[in-house]
Design an enzyme around this catalytic site. Structure first.
Site, PDB file in Angstrom:
ATOM      1  N   GLU A 367      38.451  41.009  37.747  1.00  0.00           N
ATOM      2  CA  GLU A 367      38.759  39.916  38.694  1.00  0.00           C
ATOM      3  C   GLU A 367      37.644  38.874  38.728  1.00  0.00           C
ATOM      4  OE1 GLU A 367      40.882  40.442  42.199  1.00  0.00           O
ATOM      5  OE2 GLU A 367      41.775  42.345  41.624  1.00  0.00           O
ATOM      6  N   GLY A 368      37.069  38.612  37.553  1.00  0.00           N
ATOM      7  CA  GLY A 368      36.037  37.592  37.418  1.00  0.00           C
ATOM      8  C   GLY A 368      34.684  38.209  37.140  1.00  0.00           C
TER       9      GLY A 368
END
Length: 385
Positions: A367-368
């Site tokens: 998620e990043g």
């Protein structure tokens, strides 16, 4: 400062974690899976539908309260917390923010009750940090859509009953308009290709998915067929807050283990907790955890403010990125320090801190990545693209 209700929820989650999760976490890590039964037990307490409105069978928590409970679950087992985060965060948010009333009525009660487990299929082999470069394509076919392509790093894998799949809906080459589709994982043409072997979070199913002419009724398209990527990035803001809370839970568990061990372990005739070097480590660990928890909470409050003040330019994306960046790097640092405090025992599978360190590494990536989050924050700080 937690409210009285948040303290009650934290205590409820903590009791459940101590009784049901902590005793099993090591075996889940070893076996690479947790039982579906544990999700049923979480659902019975309402923890599978924390952000779902009461009208759809959920607990209707605000985001700060949801993150209090998620942190506690992650303290017990981060892999299980990841499944809970996907179930509570990005998927129901997409339905609530952009889905139709019929979609919300069909899916939210099933998600909140744990009857259906959700997955979020965005990343691809060549489109991880750059999801706009995805190749998966959705073509109109009569009154339906047909989706073809491949997705990577899909959490919940074989466990999921339904997946939100993102696919290009426009003609032309890459960076075409994108749509978000609710896909039954049992649909013809939907296939789980392989499960990844991960360093940490071993009980979480991370898989590749192949879609070959998967037919999806038009009623399964969420919102505007050209705005799916915008929906995904918005959902990731919430997802990153969840990963921040997960990271704080991992770090908190490592601090608890390290503190307990330092009080018990004796060297040179006294406990190692009496040595200044060990106290200094524990002090910085506790401080960094407190700072991370505060930033995660601030990000959650910014999220709530955006919901109540539409149209205002609030720094939700930057705050979410900051929260995940600080919390994940704190988790990695704290767990490594915990391993050092345990010494040779910290390197052994029989002791809990090596698992926590492996799990912490994942929070810096999904998620990043930390590198991407710095780009997101840097754009916000400079006001440039």
């Amino acid at each position: 400062m937690l409210t009285a209700e948040q303290r009650e929820i934290r205590d409820l989650a903590r009791d459940f974690v101590e009784g049901e999760i902590v005793p099993r976490a090591a075996s889940w890590d070893r076996d690479g899976a947790f039982e579906r039964e544990i999700l049923d037990k979480l659902a019975a307490l309402g923890f599978m539908g924390m952000l779902v409105p009461a009208d759809y069978g959920g607990l209707e928590f605000d985001v700060p309260t949801y993150l209090v409970a998620l942190e506690e679950i992650a303290r017990g087992d981060a892999a299980l917390a990841l499944t809970v985060a996907i179930q509570n965060g990005p998927v129901p948010h997409l339905l609530l923010a952009h889905g139709s009333e019929a979609q919300r009525a069909e899916w939210l009660p099933a998600l909140a009750a744990g009857e259906k487990i959700a997955a979020f299929a965005l990343s691809e082999a060549d489109a991880g940090s750059d999801p706009a470069g995805m190749h998966t394509r959705a073509r109109r076919h009569g009154g339906a859509w047909e989706i073809s392509g491949s997705k990577r790093w899909v959490t919940n894998g074989c466990l999921a009953d339904v997946a939100v799949v993102f696919a290009r809906t426009g003609s032309g080459e890459l960076r075409a308009p994108t749509g978000a589709f609710i896909v039954d994982t049992g649909a013809e043409g939907y296939r789980v290709a392989r499960r990844e072997k991960t360093m940490g979070l071993r009980a979480s199913e991370t898989v590749s998915v192949e879609l070959e002419d998967v037919r999806v009724d038009s009623t399964r398209l969420v919102g505007d067929p050209a705005r799916g990527l915008a929906y995904a990035l918005e959902a990731l803001d919430l997802g990153r807050l969840g990963i921040g809370a997960q990271a704080v839970g991992i770090a908190g568990a490592a601090l608890e283990h390290a503190t307990r061990y330092a009080r018990e372990r004796r060297q040179f005739g006294r406990t190692i907790a009496s040595f200044g070097a060990i106290r200094s480590k524990l002090a910085v660990m506790a401080t960094r955890i407190a700072a991370s928890r505060a930033l995660v909470r601030e990000g959650a409050e910014e999220w709530e403010a955006r919901a109540s003040r539409p149209g205002e330019d609030l720094p939700v994306t930057a705050r979410s990125a900051m929260a995940k960046l600080l919390a994940s790097e704190t988790a990695m640092w704290v767990t490594e320090e915990a391993v050092r405090i345990f010494g040779g025992y910290g390197f052994m599978r029989e002791f809990p801190v090596e698992k926590l360190m492996r799990d912490a590494k994942g929070t810096e990536i999904y998620e990043g990545t930390s590198e991407i989050l710095r780009l997101v924050i840097g754009r916000a700080v400079t006001g440039t693209e």
